[in-house]
Write a protein that holds these residues in place. Structure first.
Motif, PDB file in Angstrom:
ATOM      1  N   LYS A 154      23.264 -53.794 -27.537  1.00 49.40           N
ATOM      2  CA  LYS A 154      24.027 -55.050 -27.492  1.00 49.40           C
ATOM      3  C   LYS A 154      25.463 -54.849 -27.008  1.00 49.40           C
ATOM      4  O   LYS A 154      26.173 -55.821 -26.783  1.00 49.40           O
ATOM      5  N   ASN A 155      25.906 -53.602 -26.826  1.00 50.65           N
ATOM      6  CA  ASN A 155      27.246 -53.334 -26.322  1.00 50.65           C
ATOM      7  C   ASN A 155      27.317 -53.394 -24.793  1.00 50.65           C
ATOM      8  O   ASN A 155      28.402 -53.350 -24.227  1.00 50.65           O
TER       9      ASN A 155
ATOM     10  N   GLY B 214      29.421 -52.268 -18.508  1.00 50.74           N
ATOM     11  CA  GLY B 214      30.064 -51.917 -19.767  1.00 50.74           C
ATOM     12  C   GLY B 214      30.803 -50.609 -19.667  1.00 50.74           C
ATOM     13  O   GLY B 214      31.160 -50.145 -18.582  1.00 50.74           O
ATOM     14  N   ASP B 215      31.011 -49.994 -20.824  1.00 50.85           N
ATOM     15  CA  ASP B 215      31.703 -48.717 -20.904  1.00 50.85           C
ATOM     16  C   ASP B 215      30.865 -47.622 -20.241  1.00 50.85           C
ATOM     17  O   ASP B 215      29.673 -47.472 -20.537  1.00 50.85           O
ATOM     18  N   TYR B 216      31.500 -46.873 -19.359  1.00 52.48           N
ATOM     19  CA  TYR B 216      30.794 -45.828 -18.599  1.00 52.48           C
ATOM     20  C   TYR B 216      30.034 -44.867 -19.508  1.00 52.48           C
ATOM     21  O   TYR B 216      28.862 -44.577 -19.275  1.00 52.48           O
ATOM     22  N   GLU B 217      30.721 -44.354 -20.533  1.00 56.50           N
ATOM     23  CA  GLU B 217      30.091 -43.374 -21.429  1.00 56.50           C
ATOM     24  C   GLU B 217      28.862 -43.968 -22.121  1.00 56.50           C
ATOM     25  O   GLU B 217      27.837 -43.303 -22.247  1.00 56.50           O
ATOM     26  N   GLU B 218      28.972 -45.203 -22.550  1.00 59.03           N
ATOM     27  CA  GLU B 218      27.847 -45.845 -23.241  1.00 59.03           C
ATOM     28  C   GLU B 218      26.688 -46.110 -22.287  1.00 59.03           C
ATOM     29  O   GLU B 218      25.525 -45.918 -22.640  1.00 59.03           O
ATOM     30  N   ILE B 219      27.011 -46.556 -21.079  1.00 58.84           N
ATOM     31  CA  ILE B 219      25.951 -46.771 -20.088  1.00 58.84           C
ATOM     32  C   ILE B 219      25.208 -45.471 -19.821  1.00 58.84           C
ATOM     33  O   ILE B 219      23.976 -45.422 -19.846  1.00 58.84           O
TER      34      ILE B 219
END
Length: 82
Positions: free
Chosen positions: A31-32, A46-51
């Motif tokens: 969901k982020n 979204g955030d590169y690290e999270e992707i």
């Protein structure tokens, strides 16, 4: 740092729909991230690290479940979701 990734998945099997749907469904559990899917590809924002962490995890699952799958990615270091 934000990023946008476009990914296309090509299972090298006759019944290719189910592995694609399973992969997209697992991506949507995060969901982020903002996930947009169309008939040609899926875009992730979204955030590169999270992707990248999400893609690493979900691609590994797909590679373990399927005999042969091609993944094609395009990445830009900005959020193009708007």
């Amino acid at each position: 740092m934000n990023a946008s990734i476009e990914i296309s998945m090509y299972p090298l099997i006759p019944k290719y729909e189910k592995p694609i749907k399973n992969f997209i469904n697992r991506l949507n559990e995060n969901k982020n991230l903002t996930i947009k899917t169309n008939t040609m590809s899926t875009q992730i924002f979204g955030d590169y690290e999270e992707i990248m962490a999400t893609l690493t995890k979900e691609m590994k699952i797909t590679f373990q479940e399927e005999k042969a799958v091609v993944m094609v990615l395009k990445i830009i270091n900005m959020d193009l979701s708007e």
